[in-house]
Design an enzyme around this catalytic site. Structure first.
Site, mmCIF file in Angstrom:
data_model
loop_
_atom_site.group_PDB
_atom_site.id
_atom_site.type_symbol
_atom_site.label_atom_id
_atom_site.label_comp_id
_atom_site.label_asym_id
_atom_site.label_seq_id
_atom_site.Cartn_x
_atom_site.Cartn_y
_atom_site.Cartn_z
ATOM 1 N N HIS A 144 -0.808 -0.364 3.621
ATOM 2 C CA HIS A 144 -0.629 0.769 2.712
ATOM 3 C C HIS A 144 -1.080 0.459 1.287
ATOM 4 C CE1 HIS A 144 1.309 2.743 5.896
ATOM 5 N NE2 HIS A 144 2.556 2.391 5.669
ATOM 6 N N LYS A 151 12.499 -2.467 -0.361
ATOM 7 C CA LYS A 151 13.580 -1.673 0.236
ATOM 8 C C LYS A 151 14.775 -1.675 -0.719
ATOM 9 C CE LYS A 151 11.650 -1.090 4.391
ATOM 10 N NZ LYS A 151 11.290 0.242 4.915
#
Length: 498
Positions: free
Chosen positions: A239, A335
Site C-alpha cells: 500500500h 494499528k
C-alpha cells in the site's frame, strides 16, 4: 459478455462476504454484469446452491450500504450464484470443478473464466498448478490473487515463477484495493491534469513528503495472520510504496496499463538502497501496549506473549533520480492510532527570505499540500495571507476541496472497480511481476536485518497514541515533523475530530 464464469476460491470466507459479494452485487445493480454469467463459489464448507444463496443474501443485508440495498435486485443477483464444496488444496477436486463449469456454461471447453483467490496465502502457489493440471488455464482465463504476494523477495520470485508457468503475465491480476479507490486515482488526475503544479513538483520546490496510512483499531481477530506478517508485509511493501509511486512517478507518455506500470517500476527501481545507517537510524518499528480499556498487542488472541511483530513502522526513503534527489519521503503505518487516516502531505520549501515579522508569534510557514484519501476525502493547500488590520501579520490559511461538496465520494466500491477492470482485461491498476520483485528487493534487507539482529529496537507505544517518539526524532535531522492528522480535513484550527 459471452458465457462468463467467475470462480471464487474461499467462497465461504470473510473476504467473500464482506467485500467480493457486495462488489459483485454493485456491478450487477449498475448493469456491469450482463449477458450469460455465472459466479461459482468453491470452499471446504459444505453448502448446496440454495443454502449458499440464502447465506449470501443474508450477508448482503449486513455489508451492502443501506441506501444501496434493493431486495428485489439482491434476490435476482443471488440466482446467479452456485457452490461447489471441495478442498482447493487437493488436486483431485479440480476435475470435478472442470465438469461443473462445463455444466454451468454449456461449453465443452469453458474459456472465459475469472479465478479469484480469496484464500489463505499458503494456497497462492497451489491453486494455479492444480488449475493447470485440470486444463483450466485457458487462453481466455484470468486469475486475481490477493496480497501479500510473497513474504520476502525469494518467496515472491517463486510465486512469480509458478504463475508465469501457468498463465501469461497479461492474465495475472495481483490486486491491491488501495489503487481501486477513487481518491488514489485522483492523485494522478491532480498531478497530471493541472499544469500549475508540475513545474513545482521536484526537489527545487519540495522539502519533504509524508505518506501516512494509520488505523484506530487493533488486529481484531487476525492474530494468527498478523504474527506471520507484521506492518511491513501487511501495509508498507504494497500500500504505502504504491502511494509513494503515485506521488513520485513521471507522467506516462500515454495513459495505458503498460506505460503506467512502467513508470511505477521506475520509481521502485530508483529507491535509494538502504545502508547500515538507514537500517539502524531511519527505520522505527513499534508495537502497541495496553492503555485505558485497550489491550496491548501481546494480549491479543493468537499472539505470542513475547512477540516481536511490529504493529507500527516509520521509515525514511530516498529516490535517486533528477526529480527527487535529496528529498526525503517519510512513510508510516500503524494499528491503534488516535484516528483512521490515509493521506499524502507535500511540504514545499520556505521562501528564501523572510520579509514579514512574526507578529503575535504567527510566523509565515512553508506551504503544505494535503491529499486526503480517507476519510473526509479531499485536498487542502495551506498558504500564508495577511491578517486584516494594521501591520503585516501573516497567518496560514487553507484553500480546500472536499468530495462532500460534490455529494461525497462516488459509491463505487474499490473491489467493484478492480473486478470490473479485470473482467474487461484492463490491468492498469494491478501490480506487475517486476513491480512486486522491485518492491521486495528494496524491503528485503529490512526483514533480514530484523532477523539477524534480535536486539534491534522494538518500541512500545500506548494504544491510542501516534506511535513511538523515536519516529519524531528520526525526522528532526531534516528539520521535519509529522503532520498528525485529524479525522476532519478542514477547520482543523478550530477543532480536531478523532
Amino acid at each position: 459478455m459471452d458465457k462468463f464464469a467467475m470462480i471464487i476460491f474461499g467462497a465461504s470466507g470473510d473476504l467473500t462476504k464482506r467485500k467480493l459479494m457486495p462488489a459483485l452485487y454493485s456491478l450487477f445493480r449498475d448493469k456491469r454484469l450482463t449477458g450469460e454469467f455465472t459466479i461459482l463459489g468453491v470452499g471446504r464448507t459444505v453448502f448446496t446452491d440454495e443454502s449458499y444463496r440464502s447465506y449470501i443474501l443474508e450477508e448482503l443485508q449486513h455489508f451492502v450500504k443501506p441506501e444501496e440495498q434493493d431486495m428485489e435486485l439482491m434476490i435476482s443477483f443471488v440466482t446467479y450464484l452456485f457452490y461447489l464444496p471441495m478442498d482447493p488444496a487437493e488436486v483431485e477436486g479440480y476435475s470435478l470443478l472442470r465438469q461443473h463449469l462445463i455444466e454451468l456454461t454449456g461449453d465443452i471447453n469453458p474459456n472465459n473464466l475469472l479465478f479469484y483467490l480469496a484464500t489463505p496465502p499458503s494456497l497462492y502457489g497451489v491453486v494455479p498448478l492444480h488449475l493447470k493440471e485440470a486444463g483450466l488455464n485457458t487462453s481466455g482465463s484470468r486469475i486475481i490473487v490477493e496480497k501479500p504476494f510473497g513474504y520476502d523477495l525469494e518467496s515472491a520470485r517463486e510465486l512469480n515463477r509458478i504463475y508465469t508457468s501457468v498463465f501469461d503475465e497479461h492474465q495475472i491480476y495481483r490486486i491491491d484495493h488501495f489503487l481501486g479507490k477513487e481518491t488514489a486515482q485522483n492523485v494522478l488526475a491532480f498531478r497530471f491534469a493541472n499544469g500549475i503544479f508540475e513545474p513545482l513538483w521536484n526537489r527545487n520546490y519540495i522539502d519533504y513528503v509524508e505518506v501516512t496510512a494509520v488505523e484506530n483499531l487493533g488486529i481484531e481477530q487476525r492474530g494468527g495472520f498478523y504474527e506471520t506478517a507484521g506492518a511491513l508485509r501487511d501495509m508498507v511493501q504494497n500500500h504505502l510504496i504504491q502511494l509513494v509511486a503515485l506521488t513520485a512517478m513521471e507522467p506516462p507518455a500515454i495513459f495505458n496499463a503498460d506505460n503506467f506500470r512502467n513508470e511505477v517500476v521506475k520509481v521502485y527501481e530508483s529507491l535509494t538502497p538502504l545502508n547500515e545507517i538507514d537500517l539502524n537510524e531511519h527505520i522505527v518499528r513499534g508495537q502497541y501496549t495496553a492503555s485505558g480499556n485497550k489491550k496491548g498487542y501481546r494480549e491479543e488472541r493468537g499472539v505470542a506473549s513475547d512477540s516481536r511483530t511490529e504493529t507500527y513502522i516509520a521509515m525514511k526513503l530516498g529516490i535517486s533520480n533528477w526529480r527527487w534527489s535529496g528529498v526525503p519521503f517519510y512513510i508510516r503505518t500503524g494499528k491503534q492510532m488516535p484516528t483512521k487516516v490515509t493521506e499524502i502531505v507535500v511540504h514545499f520549501r520556505e521562501t528564501p527570505h523572510q520579509m514579514f515579522r512574526c507578529s503575535g508569534g504567527n510566523c509565515p510557514r512553508a506551504n503544505k499540500l494535503i491529499l486526503r484519501l480517507q476519510p473526509n476525502e479531499g485536498i487542502v493547500l495551506k498558504i500564508g495571507m495577511k491578517v486584516p488590520g494594521a501591520g503585516f501579520e501573516v497567518r496560514q490559511v487553507t484553500m480546500d476541496f472536499s468530495y462532500a461538496d460534490l455529494g461525497g465520494v462516488p459509491g463505487g466500491d474499490a473491489y467493484a472497480r478492480l473486478i470490473d477492470d479485470c473482467i474487461l482485461g484492463d490491468a492498469t491498476l494491478f501490480t506487475r511481476s517486476d513491480a512486486v520483485e522491485a518492491s521486495w528487493r528494496f524491503f528485503d534487507p529490512v526483514l533480514r536485518f530484523w532477523s539477524d539482529t534480535p536486539n534491534a529496537p522494538l518500541y512500545g507505544y500506548p494504544a491510542g497514541t501516534w506511535g513511538p517518539l523515536e519516529s519524531e526524532a528520526m525526522m528532526r535531522e531534516h528539520g521535519a515533523e509529522w503532520t498528525n492528522p485529524c479525522k476532519n480535513l478542514i477547520h482543523t484550527e478550530q477543532y480536531c475530530e478523532l
